[in-house]
Design a protein around this motif. Sequence first.
Motif, PDB file in Angstrom:
ATOM      1  N   SER A  41       0.848  -1.200   0.000  1.00  0.00           N
ATOM      2  CA  SER A  41       0.000   0.000   0.000  1.00  0.00           C
ATOM      3  C   SER A  41       0.874   1.238   0.000  1.00  0.00           C
ATOM      4  CB  SER A  41      -0.822   0.079   1.289  1.00  0.00           C
ATOM      5  OG  SER A  41      -1.737  -0.944   1.394  1.00  0.00           O
ATOM      6  N   ALA A  42       0.223   2.368  -0.140  1.00  0.00           N
ATOM      7  CA  ALA A  42       0.899   3.650   0.049  1.00  0.00           C
ATOM      8  C   ALA A  42       1.261   3.803   1.520  1.00  0.00           C
ATOM      9  CB  ALA A  42      -0.042   4.768  -0.368  1.00  0.00           C
ATOM     10  N   THR A  47      -2.593   8.293   0.842  1.00  0.00           N
ATOM     11  CA  THR A  47      -3.744   8.307  -0.082  1.00  0.00           C
ATOM     12  C   THR A  47      -4.724   9.406   0.333  1.00  0.00           C
ATOM     13  OG1 THR A  47      -3.393   5.946  -0.348  1.00  0.00           O
ATOM     14  CG2 THR A  47      -5.451   6.822  -1.219  1.00  0.00           C
ATOM     15  N   GLU A  74       1.182   4.335  -3.999  1.00  0.00           N
ATOM     16  CA  GLU A  74       1.669   2.949  -4.084  1.00  0.00           C
ATOM     17  C   GLU A  74       2.933   2.889  -4.958  1.00  0.00           C
ATOM     18  OE1 GLU A  74      -1.478   3.560  -3.514  1.00  0.00           O
ATOM     19  OE2 GLU A  74      -1.981   2.080  -1.978  1.00  0.00           O
ATOM     20  N   PHE A 136      -3.754  -1.696  -5.012  1.00  0.00           N
ATOM     21  CA  PHE A 136      -4.767  -0.644  -5.173  1.00  0.00           C
ATOM     22  C   PHE A 136      -4.961  -0.191  -6.621  1.00  0.00           C
ATOM     23  CE2 PHE A 136      -5.591   4.125  -4.164  1.00  0.00           C
ATOM     24  CZ  PHE A 136      -6.939   3.945  -3.869  1.00  0.00           C
ATOM     25  N   ARG A 150     -11.008   2.230  -1.544  1.00  0.00           N
ATOM     26  CA  ARG A 150     -10.172   2.361  -0.348  1.00  0.00           C
ATOM     27  C   ARG A 150      -9.930   0.996   0.305  1.00  0.00           C
ATOM     28  NH1 ARG A 150      -9.055   7.441   1.313  1.00  0.00           N
ATOM     29  NH2 ARG A 150      -7.205   6.327   1.994  1.00  0.00           N
ATOM     30  N   GLY A 151      -8.690   0.801   0.712  1.00  0.00           N
ATOM     31  CA  GLY A 151      -8.336  -0.484   1.302  1.00  0.00           C
ATOM     32  C   GLY A 151      -8.106  -1.566   0.257  1.00  0.00           C
ATOM     33  N   GLY A 152      -8.063  -1.161  -1.023  1.00  0.00           N
ATOM     34  CA  GLY A 152      -8.039  -2.127  -2.126  1.00  0.00           C
ATOM     35  C   GLY A 152      -6.765  -2.942  -2.269  1.00  0.00           C
ATOM     36  N   SER A 153      -5.719  -2.561  -1.574  1.00  0.00           N
ATOM     37  CA  SER A 153      -4.477  -3.341  -1.707  1.00  0.00           C
ATOM     38  C   SER A 153      -4.637  -4.766  -1.185  1.00  0.00           C
ATOM     39  CB  SER A 153      -3.340  -2.679  -0.937  1.00  0.00           C
ATOM     40  OG  SER A 153      -3.090  -1.431  -1.464  1.00  0.00           O
ATOM     41  N   ASP A 154      -5.544  -4.955  -0.234  1.00  0.00           N
ATOM     42  CA  ASP A 154      -5.805  -6.326   0.236  1.00  0.00           C
ATOM     43  C   ASP A 154      -6.267  -7.173  -0.949  1.00  0.00           C
ATOM     44  OD1 ASP A 154      -5.282  -5.646   2.859  1.00  0.00           O
ATOM     45  OD2 ASP A 154      -7.391  -5.356   3.407  1.00  0.00           O
TER      46      ASP A 154
HETATM   47  N1  ASP Z   1      -3.665   3.209  -0.251  1.00  0.00           N
HETATM   48  C1  ASP Z   1      -5.033   2.806  -0.467  1.00  0.00           C
HETATM   49  C2  ASP Z   1      -5.913   3.366   0.641  1.00  0.00           C
HETATM   50  O1  ASP Z   1      -5.442   4.060   1.519  1.00  0.00           O
HETATM   51  C3  ASP Z   1      -5.172   1.337  -0.607  1.00  0.00           C
HETATM   52  C4  ASP Z   1      -4.816   0.532   0.618  1.00  0.00           C
HETATM   53  O2  ASP Z   1      -4.170   1.025   1.514  1.00  0.00           O
HETATM   54  O3  ASP Z   1      -5.185  -0.651   0.668  1.00  0.00           O
HETATM   55  O4  ASP Z   1      -7.087   3.136   0.622  1.00  0.00           O
END
Ligand code: ASP
Length: 425
Positions: A41-42, A47, A74, A136, A150-154
């Motif tokens: 992730s970033a 982000t 990222e 992401f 958001r949270g898409g790196s998972d």
């Molecule tokens: N950097 C993105 C976010 O803050 C993706 C992630 O962290 O999973 O939503």
Amino acid sequence: MAIIVHKYGGTSMGSPERIKNVARRVAKWHRAGHQMVVVVSAMSGETNRLIALAKEIQPNPDPRELDVVASTGEQVSIGLLAMALKAIGVEAVSFNGSQVAVHTDSAFGKARIESIDSDAVKKELDAGKVVIVAGFQGRDAAGNVTTLGRGGSDTSGVAMAVALHAAECLIFTDVDGVYTTDPRIEPKARRLDAISFEEMLELASLGSKVLQIRSVEFAGKYHVPLRVLSSLTDPDIPVDVEAVSGTLISFEEDPKMEKALVSGIACTRDEAKITLTQVPDTPGVAYKILGPVAQHNIDVDMIVQNIASAGTTDFTFTVPKGELERTLKVLNEEVVPVCQPKNITTSTSVAKVSVVGIGMRTHAGVACKMFETLAREGINIQMIGTSEIKVSLVIEDKYMELAVRALHDAFGLDKSPVEKGCCKA
Ligand code: ASP
Ligand code: MG
């Protein structure tokens, strides 16, 4: 040699020091003989900063350009991690979403992954390198940069694991696993060694923020075991110890699964309750009330229609608190003229407490035990909802913590199933 995917979130990548620790951890797994793909992730906060920056230029940012901006965090992370690995003598190469390539649809800001070309990644793995992939982000058919929400790196991590047929996807984060309930509410909450995909999905949709919901769906659908574990431990702990730490999210058939009746308790204060009193008790009334609400894309969660008397009935449902005003507007404009309720009442001082467990499928009595527990504490139940593996109760919000602790105790969640003697060790 097995391919292993590691995913590191924003906190794990939050500073140069932490990035160096990630490099040490990855190098350790690489030295142990695994082919390593690392999705990152970033850096934490980045982000948010990028999105705020975009909004300073254009209050309602152009979706395509917003993804161009938001995805850059990222890109910084992958480059820095590749450098950190090279600095300690490990061959590494970074790829952004386009370079992999992660193909998505064109829904900017919430794109869905359609396929992944993993050939370039495999080539580098076969050459002995650690491959670092930007989470992401992806690209659509026209080559535009897209982001996954958001949270898409998972989800990126899981998707890479699926594409590469990885043995496991390890999600490193700032907590050391999935707990029976929020440890801030119940200090006796216990870290689960294993939980099923279905239970994790329920917990994620009930507000557990450990994993993005879509990543759990994806892993369940494609049968990739996931493990949630801490990136804040000593990076040099032995691989065989680390490999069994945290919480494994797997399939019911997995012998490592705990055979528990109930696995976890979730709670939220994010919902508001709306009641329409004395609406006509006629076919179609639920549709007349909730149809317009759905048309405005407002998610309704719990629904209760009471027993009718004298041809009318009371109808109660919950929506996210943030949508209460909008829902009332829809009701007043589109539902009141049709259904003519006597009154519309609302309450924002409600909480939902849910008990989740695949054991419920084969054992009756979970709901009953919940009722008994809350009765003993003198807590009134306002609404009840069930699914195959979940029972949710709406109560007054000031009793939420008390209810969670009492239920945690009633279901013996502080003890492992082995301690409870309900399965063989
Ligand atoms: N950097 C993105 C976010 O803050 C993706 C992630 O962290 O999973 O939503
Ligand atoms: Mg995250």
